[in-house]
Design a protein around this motif. Structure first.
Motif, PDB file in Angstrom:
ATOM      1  N   TYR A   1      -2.560   4.494 -22.621  1.00 54.31           N
ATOM      2  CA  TYR A   1      -3.260   4.056 -21.408  1.00 54.31           C
ATOM      3  C   TYR A   1      -4.227   2.938 -21.784  1.00 54.31           C
ATOM      4  CZ  TYR A   1      -1.613   7.701 -18.226  1.00 54.31           C
ATOM      5  OH  TYR A   1      -0.834   8.486 -17.418  1.00 54.31           O
ATOM      6  N   ALA A   2      -4.232   1.883 -20.984  1.00 53.17           N
ATOM      7  CA  ALA A   2      -5.118   0.750 -21.262  1.00 53.17           C
ATOM      8  C   ALA A   2      -6.580   1.194 -21.285  1.00 53.17           C
ATOM      9  CB  ALA A   2      -4.903  -0.335 -20.216  1.00 53.17           C
ATOM     10  N   SER A   3      -6.954   2.080 -20.351  1.00 52.14           N
ATOM     11  CA  SER A   3      -8.354   2.518 -20.293  1.00 52.14           C
ATOM     12  C   SER A   3      -8.752   3.287 -21.542  1.00 52.14           C
ATOM     13  CB  SER A   3      -8.573   3.382 -19.045  1.00 52.14           C
ATOM     14  OG  SER A   3      -7.749   4.541 -19.085  1.00 52.14           O
ATOM     15  N   HIS A   4      -7.826   4.084 -22.093  1.00 50.36           N
ATOM     16  CA  HIS A   4      -8.126   4.857 -23.302  1.00 50.36           C
ATOM     17  C   HIS A   4      -8.271   3.937 -24.510  1.00 50.36           C
ATOM     18  CE1 HIS A   4      -8.334   8.080 -26.133  1.00 50.36           C
ATOM     19  NE2 HIS A   4      -7.113   7.927 -26.604  1.00 50.36           N
ATOM     20  N   LEU A   5      -7.436   2.908 -24.569  1.00 53.33           N
ATOM     21  CA  LEU A   5      -7.559   1.955 -25.682  1.00 53.33           C
ATOM     22  C   LEU A   5      -8.914   1.254 -25.645  1.00 53.33           C
ATOM     23  CD1 LEU A   5      -3.952   0.578 -25.746  1.00 53.33           C
ATOM     24  CD2 LEU A   5      -5.168   1.418 -27.737  1.00 53.33           C
ATOM     25  N   ARG A   6      -9.334   0.858 -24.447  1.00 50.58           N
ATOM     26  CA  ARG A   6     -10.622   0.172 -24.343  1.00 50.58           C
ATOM     27  C   ARG A   6     -11.769   1.086 -24.776  1.00 50.58           C
ATOM     28  NH1 ARG A   6      -8.044  -2.488 -19.849  1.00 50.58           N
ATOM     29  NH2 ARG A   6      -8.567  -0.779 -18.456  1.00 50.58           N
ATOM     30  N   GLU A   7     -11.683   2.393 -24.434  1.00 50.93           N
ATOM     31  CA  GLU A   7     -12.803   3.278 -24.787  1.00 50.93           C
ATOM     32  C   GLU A   7     -12.852   3.580 -26.284  1.00 50.93           C
ATOM     33  OE1 GLU A   7     -12.953   7.265 -23.215  1.00 50.93           O
ATOM     34  OE2 GLU A   7     -10.862   7.661 -23.683  1.00 50.93           O
ATOM     35  N   ILE A   8     -11.761   3.366 -26.997  1.00 50.68           N
ATOM     36  CA  ILE A   8     -11.809   3.557 -28.454  1.00 50.68           C
ATOM     37  C   ILE A   8     -11.925   2.211 -29.173  1.00 50.68           C
ATOM     38  CG2 ILE A   8     -10.582   5.759 -28.399  1.00 50.68           C
ATOM     39  CD1 ILE A   8      -8.046   4.323 -29.272  1.00 50.68           C
ATOM     40  N   GLY A   9     -12.340   1.190 -28.414  1.00 51.45           N
ATOM     41  CA  GLY A   9     -12.686  -0.083 -29.023  1.00 51.45           C
ATOM     42  C   GLY A   9     -11.531  -1.008 -29.325  1.00 51.45           C
ATOM     43  N   ARG A  10     -10.391  -0.819 -28.649  1.00 50.69           N
ATOM     44  CA  ARG A  10      -9.231  -1.670 -28.916  1.00 50.69           C
ATOM     45  C   ARG A  10      -8.806  -2.415 -27.662  1.00 50.69           C
ATOM     46  NH1 ARG A  10      -5.201   2.484 -31.748  1.00 50.69           N
ATOM     47  NH2 ARG A  10      -3.776   0.771 -31.295  1.00 50.69           N
ATOM     48  N   ASP A  11      -8.220  -3.595 -27.863  1.00 50.59           N
ATOM     49  CA  ASP A  11      -7.723  -4.400 -26.757  1.00 50.59           C
ATOM     50  C   ASP A  11      -6.299  -3.945 -26.413  1.00 50.59           C
ATOM     51  OD1 ASP A  11      -6.767  -6.313 -25.014  1.00 50.59           O
ATOM     52  OD2 ASP A  11      -7.700  -7.990 -26.080  1.00 50.59           O
ATOM     53  N   PRO A  12      -6.043  -3.534 -25.168  1.00 56.18           N
ATOM     54  CA  PRO A  12      -4.682  -3.098 -24.802  1.00 56.18           C
ATOM     55  C   PRO A  12      -3.613  -4.136 -25.115  1.00 56.18           C
ATOM     56  CG  PRO A  12      -6.232  -2.531 -23.075  1.00 56.18           C
ATOM     57  CD  PRO A  12      -6.991  -3.381 -24.050  1.00 56.18           C
ATOM     58  N   LYS A  13      -3.988  -5.427 -25.119  1.00 54.89           N
ATOM     59  CA  LYS A  13      -3.003  -6.470 -25.414  1.00 54.89           C
ATOM     60  C   LYS A  13      -2.500  -6.389 -26.851  1.00 54.89           C
ATOM     61  CE  LYS A  13      -4.993  -9.721 -22.064  1.00 54.89           C
ATOM     62  NZ  LYS A  13      -5.699 -11.002 -21.879  1.00 54.89           N
ATOM     63  N   ASP A  14      -3.282  -5.708 -27.711  1.00 54.83           N
ATOM     64  CA  ASP A  14      -2.880  -5.587 -29.115  1.00 54.83           C
ATOM     65  C   ASP A  14      -1.953  -4.399 -29.359  1.00 54.83           C
ATOM     66  OD1 ASP A  14      -4.415  -7.796 -29.733  1.00 54.83           O
ATOM     67  OD2 ASP A  14      -6.197  -6.605 -30.218  1.00 54.83           O
ATOM     68  N   GLN A  15      -1.717  -3.587 -28.316  1.00 51.61           N
ATOM     69  CA  GLN A  15      -0.857  -2.405 -28.485  1.00 51.61           C
ATOM     70  C   GLN A  15       0.601  -2.847 -28.327  1.00 51.61           C
ATOM     71  OE1 GLN A  15      -1.947   0.423 -29.493  1.00 51.61           O
ATOM     72  NE2 GLN A  15      -0.217   1.804 -29.215  1.00 51.61           N
ATOM     73  N   VAL A  16       1.212  -3.245 -29.414  1.00 60.39           N
ATOM     74  CA  VAL A  16       2.561  -3.801 -29.336  1.00 60.39           C
ATOM     75  C   VAL A  16       3.641  -2.753 -29.602  1.00 60.39           C
ATOM     76  CG1 VAL A  16       1.811  -6.114 -29.944  1.00 60.39           C
ATOM     77  CG2 VAL A  16       2.470  -4.531 -31.759  1.00 60.39           C
ATOM     78  N   ASN A  17       3.248  -1.601 -30.173  1.00 57.78           N
ATOM     79  CA  ASN A  17       4.241  -0.567 -30.481  1.00 57.78           C
ATOM     80  C   ASN A  17       3.931   0.732 -29.740  1.00 57.78           C
ATOM     81  OD1 ASN A  17       5.815  -2.049 -32.422  1.00 57.78           O
ATOM     82  ND2 ASN A  17       4.096  -1.854 -33.836  1.00 57.78           N
ATOM     83  N   ASN A  18       4.983   1.406 -29.353  1.00 55.98           N
ATOM     84  CA  ASN A  18       4.899   2.680 -28.659  1.00 55.98           C
ATOM     85  C   ASN A  18       4.780   3.775 -29.725  1.00 55.98           C
ATOM     86  OD1 ASN A  18       5.104   4.731 -26.778  1.00 55.98           O
ATOM     87  ND2 ASN A  18       7.117   4.113 -26.003  1.00 55.98           N
ATOM     88  N   VAL A  19       3.582   4.320 -29.914  1.00 56.89           N
ATOM     89  CA  VAL A  19       3.335   5.280 -30.997  1.00 56.89           C
ATOM     90  C   VAL A  19       3.809   6.672 -30.573  1.00 56.89           C
ATOM     91  CG1 VAL A  19       1.601   6.327 -32.487  1.00 56.89           C
ATOM     92  CG2 VAL A  19       1.367   3.926 -31.783  1.00 56.89           C
ATOM     93  N   ILE A  20       4.717   7.236 -31.356  1.00 58.68           N
ATOM     94  CA  ILE A  20       5.314   8.536 -31.034  1.00 58.68           C
ATOM     95  C   ILE A  20       4.970   9.544 -32.132  1.00 58.68           C
ATOM     96  CG2 ILE A  20       7.496   9.777 -30.666  1.00 58.68           C
ATOM     97  CD1 ILE A  20       6.959   7.759 -28.470  1.00 58.68           C
ATOM     98  N   PHE A  21       4.625  10.772 -31.711  1.00 56.30           N
ATOM     99  CA  PHE A  21       4.427  11.861 -32.685  1.00 56.30           C
ATOM    100  C   PHE A  21       4.881  13.160 -32.034  1.00 56.30           C
ATOM    101  CE2 PHE A  21       0.560  11.718 -30.195  1.00 56.30           C
ATOM    102  CZ  PHE A  21       0.184  13.037 -30.046  1.00 56.30           C
ATOM    103  N   HIS A  22       4.820  14.246 -32.777  1.00 54.53           N
ATOM    104  CA  HIS A  22       5.227  15.546 -32.258  1.00 54.53           C
ATOM    105  C   HIS A  22       4.080  16.554 -32.355  1.00 54.53           C
ATOM    106  CE1 HIS A  22       9.212  13.808 -32.896  1.00 54.53           C
ATOM    107  NE2 HIS A  22       9.712  14.752 -32.115  1.00 54.53           N
ATOM    108  N   LYS A  23       4.007  17.414 -31.351  1.00 60.08           N
ATOM    109  CA  LYS A  23       3.225  18.634 -31.453  1.00 60.08           C
ATOM    110  C   LYS A  23       4.225  19.755 -31.721  1.00 60.08           C
ATOM    111  CE  LYS A  23       0.011  19.571 -28.235  1.00 60.08           C
ATOM    112  NZ  LYS A  23      -1.455  19.390 -28.395  1.00 60.08           N
TER     113      LYS A  23
END
Length: 317
Positions: A79-101
């Motif tokens: 989410y763009a809003s979540h990236l901004r709150e952790i100090g990152r620019d959403p435009k820099d999110q170029v990869n879809n990060v996947i993990f498992h629970k």
């Protein structure tokens, strides 16, 4: 209108039903898993169910509508809003990060979240969950109009996280897989194809002790369900009953240190950096404590698509 299917336990037996106005209309079929519900006629049985409910919702134990025999796949920082709150620019999110629970973390929508004794930084993340209904055994190219061919259900899920484990172990899986760290449901919503196209209209909300912490539309996602399903299909198989959690909006408890602190941290050893992180975060009162009540839900603004609301209490181990 999207059907609200429920999986519940009464008198020691698990069953499936359709929810209507606070009451349950039991379905005749007996499906042991969410996968078998989709492959052995569950949606058709739910669509054919008629009449009023005969069991009060309050008289049963709500089970997760996603059973733990399948994979629990997650998207991080989506989410763009979540990236901004952790100090990152959403435009820099170029990869879809996947993990498992671990799917053994799945629990009912009203079950307690158990806080392990050693965990101090317990966090929450309301997320829209996509439930796979049709096997994916090779690359596919879904569109918004054809997404329903593979995604058969929508659920509310809360990605509970132990942040100090996430940071110190430098991974998501351990931090997010403790048992009860995946409250899911209450409803498995079966949308019509046109309703599934409206996934971006859904609004996610979460409060702690009655105070709102998260509220955002799903349209704030960076990698949407169509793009994610297409990408996953090029990597791995998907089976009916698999759950894909699509990330969380802003408002989580973890806070990013100031730019000055982050700059100094670059010159610290990993151990010293973690010690400083823990010291700073322990001053943050937003992390969950024993006795806290988490309430979260997802619905369209007009109420025509309602995934229901969770009500979970934090309890110490």
């Amino acid at each position: 209108m999207a059907l609200q299917v429920i999986r519940y336990e009464q008198a020691g037996s698990a069953a499936w039903g359709v929810h209507r106005n606070g009451r349950i209309l039991p379905l005749d079929g007996s499906w042991q898993t969410t996968g078998s519900f989709f492959t052995e006629g569950g949606p058709a049985a739910a669509a054919a169910a008629s009449g009023d409910g005969v069991i009060a919702l309050a008289d049963v134990h709500l089970l997760s509508p996603v059973t733990p025999d399948r994979d629990y796949i997650c998207q991080a920082t989506n989410y763009a809003s979540h990236l901004r709150e952790i100090g990152r620019d959403p435009k820099d999110q170029v990869n879809n990060v996947i993990f498992h629970k671990a799917s053994s973390c799945l629990s009912g929508s009203n079950d307690d979240v158990i806080k392990p004794r050693h965990v101090k930084l317990l966090d929450y993340e309301v997320e829209l969950g996509l439930v796979v209904a049709t096997p994916v055994n090779g690359p596919i190219d879904p569109t918004p109009q054809s997404l329903h061919k593979w995604i058969g259900g929508l659920v509310v899920t809360n990605d509970i996280s132990a942040r100090e484990i996430q940071v110190s172990h430098e991974q998501f899986c351990k931090a997010k897989s403790y048992r009860t760290f995946g409250p899911t449901g209450p409803f498995l919503v079966l949308p019509e194809p046109r309703e599934l196209e409206r996934w971006g209209d859904l609004v996610l909300t979460l409060s702690v002790n009655g105070k709102e912490r998260q509220c955002a539309p799903a349209s704030d996602m960076i990698f949407d369900p169509v793009a994610t399903l297409s990408e996953l299909s090029r990597i791995r198989d998907l089976r009916p009953g698999d759950l894909i959690a699509t990330g969380t909006p802003s408002g989580v408890a973890i806070k990013v240190p100031s730019a000055a602190v982050m700059f100094v941290a670059k010159f610290m050893s990993p151990a010293a950096r973690y010690k400083a992180f823990l010291k700073g975060q322990l001053k943050n009162p937003a992390y969950l404590k024993e006795g806290d009540l988490i309430e979260c839900g997802i619905a369209s603004p007009d109420g025509s698509i309602d995934l229901g609301r969770q009500r979970t209490l934090v309890r110490a181990e």
